[in-house]
Design an enzyme around this catalytic site. Structure first.
Site, PDB file in Angstrom:
ATOM      1  CG  PHE A 116      -0.410   0.392   2.503  1.00  0.00           C
ATOM      2  CD1 PHE A 116      -0.658   1.837   3.071  1.00  0.00           C
ATOM      3  CD2 PHE A 116       0.292  -0.533   3.272  1.00  0.00           C
ATOM      4  CE1 PHE A 116      -0.286   2.258   4.152  1.00  0.00           C
ATOM      5  CE2 PHE A 116       0.913   0.037   4.478  1.00  0.00           C
ATOM      6  CZ  PHE A 116       0.552   1.383   5.114  1.00  0.00           C
ATOM      7  CE  LYS A 117       3.536   1.921   4.870  1.00  0.00           C
ATOM      8  NZ  LYS A 117       4.825   1.222   5.550  1.00  0.00           N
ATOM      9  CG  ASP A 118       4.110   0.408  -4.359  1.00  0.00           C
ATOM     10  OD1 ASP A 118       5.291   0.893  -4.076  1.00  0.00           O
ATOM     11  OD2 ASP A 118       3.887  -0.695  -4.636  1.00  0.00           O
ATOM     12  CG  LEU A 169       5.993   5.942  -0.240  1.00  0.00           C
ATOM     13  CD1 LEU A 169       6.861   5.025   0.279  1.00  0.00           C
ATOM     14  CD2 LEU A 169       6.292   7.406   0.395  1.00  0.00           C
ATOM     15  CB  THR A 198       8.137   2.964   4.384  1.00  0.00           C
ATOM     16  OG1 THR A 198       6.927   3.032   4.728  1.00  0.00           O
ATOM     17  CG2 THR A 198       8.591   4.342   3.809  1.00  0.00           C
TER      18      THR A 198
END
Length: 464
Positions: free
Chosen positions: A111-113, A116, A144
């Site tokens: 989900f960090k994509d 980011l 992350t």
């Protein structure tokens, strides 16, 4: 709109200044001076938008026109062009009351994509248009780091250093970071846990002379833009389940360790999204669950679990919630955070605890319960959960059922990233080719002692 610090000792800042600042110069976290209110008519107008179109509208409420709309649209479209699903964050129905919001269709399957990829392109835009030097510094409990590196690798004018706890991330998470052989990337594997890494990063950002000298920028969720990007998929999931104008609310069950993802949901609710309950799902490192259920925010003994991205004892974004819990009083936040630094705990009771329990429900998931949930979802729905998402589903089963309200569990990572846990459930999975290929690549990382001086020495050598 301007942005202020939770501790009140930073002058009001614009959107780009806030983005570049990351951690507030007074050690606090940046928040909007007024949360924009989204009307029912606006929600209705947003309902049919694509994820990218929805992000453009939500970001437009916060950017103050500092980024021309067409430039922002290009940044957003470029950021999600590499995602494997056309919806970016599709919603899957498991049964009549439980849905899963799949947040793992980006380049690193986490989900960090979502935040980011956007932040990488936004940093590149600021570097190009304003001539800013961008040196990104971050700590990761697993996801992350890989997402941040994927977001900026090879981009002109940007260098990035990521700290991760040595031996305390999954093998795939480690490989996604350390198989990158780019000159603008430095991976430091710190002998300690994530909280140790995070403490070093926050100390560096608190040193304003150091921060200015090396043009340090934040990629962690201490950066408000991370939170804002994650807010978008709460709106998107609501529209894809009950829809605007239905008169219904939706609950969300959120695996979280650093309080960033759940705070994004809290922000969406404050903006006017019809959110019912926000369920905090933790693992055995359950400082957040203990706060909501008992009123005690105090680190316990660190535990290594099946869900390593949540193996966190000190939640950076918790300070943002305290700011709103105490009616946007920076004086109260300063008092509480000073007490926490001196005494190692924050205790609330009475109406304050009642407020926290009105805002959130919380549940700490044990290791065997996590694995049982993976097995159960596989047997019942033929749907494979990663161990973090399993914590979200387990929290829903424990404290989220019992009403006719739909609950959306956030699926924060692809199960292939945590095959060690999946295999313990007796389940064999096939790896996506992007992940399978990692095991054949050489690694590039430096193992360092848990020491501020030692880490600083490596970073200074890298940035010279």
């Amino acid at each position: 709109m301007h942005f202020v610090s939770t501790r009140g000792n930073v002058k009001k800042a614009g959107f780009i200044e806030t983005f570049l600042m990351g951690l507030g110069d007074d050690g606090g976290l940046m928040v909007p001076d007024a949360i924009p209110s989204v009307s029912a008519d606006t929600l209705k107008g947003w309902e049919k938008l694509s994820f990218q179109e929805l992000m453009l509208e939500i970001f437009g409420l916060f950017t103050n026109g500092e980024i021309p709309r067409e430039d922002l649209k290009t940044i957003i479209n470029d950021s999600y062009s590499t995602f494997r699903h056309p919806e970016v964050t599709p919603v899957k129905k498991l049964d009549d009351s439980l849905y899963v919001l799949e947040l793992f269709h980006g380049p690193t399957f986490a989900f960090k994509d979502i935040a980011l990829q956007l932040m990488g392109n936004l940093y590149a835009y600021v570097s190009k248009t304003r001539g800013e030097i961008i040196h990104i510094l971050g700590a990761t409990s697993g996801d992350t780091g890989a997402s941040a590196i994927a977001g900026v690798r090879g981009k002109e004018g940007i260098r990035i250093c990521i700290l991760h706890p040595h031996g305390k991330v999954s093998k795939v998470q480690e490989l996604q970071m350390t198989t990158v052989d780019d000159q603008n990337v430095l991976n430091l594997s710190v002998e300690g846990n994530f909280d140790d890494c995070q403490r070093i990063i926050k100390e560096m950002f608190s040193d304003l002379e150091l921060k200015g000298k090396y043009h340090l920028r934040a990629i962690n969720s201490i950066n408000f833009v991370r939170i804002l990007a994650q807010t978008v998929y709460y709106f998107y999931a609501y529209f894809r389940t009950v829809g605007a104008g239905s008169g219904k609310t939706v609950s969300f069950s959120v695996p979280t360790g650093n309080f960033g993802d759940i705070f994004a949901g809290y922000l969406a609710k404050r903006m006017g999204l019809p959110v019912g309950r926000l369920l905090i799902a933790t693992n055995e490192n359950n400082i957040l669950a203990r706060f909501v259920n008992e009123g005690i925010y105090e680190p316990g003994a660190f535990r290594t679990t099946y869900s390593p991205s949540m193996d966190i004892q000190i939640a950076s974004n918790f300070e943002r919630y305290l700011y709103y819990m105490y009616k946007e009083s920076p004086e109260t936040v300063r008092f509480l955070m000073t007490a926490f630094q001196k005494e190692g705990a924050i205790r609330v009771s009475g109406k304050d605890l009642e407020q926290a329990q009105a805002d959130f429900a919380a549940y700490g998931v044990g290791g065997s319960e996590c694995l049982d949930t993976i097995r159960g979802a596989w047997e019942k729905y033929a749907y494979l959960l990663d161990p973090h998402t399993a914590c979200g589903v387990a929290a829903y089963e424990a404290v989220g059922k019992g009403t006719d309200e739909i609950c959306v569990a956030l699926a924060t990572a692809h199960p292939a990233k945590f095959d060690e846990s999946v295999r313990l459930c007796g389940i064999e999975q096939s790896f996506p080719p992007e992940i399978a290929g990692l095991f054949e690549k050489p690694q590039h990382q430096k193992v360092v002692k848990h020491s501020y001086g030692r880490v600083l020495e490596e970073i200074e050598a890298f940035l010279k």
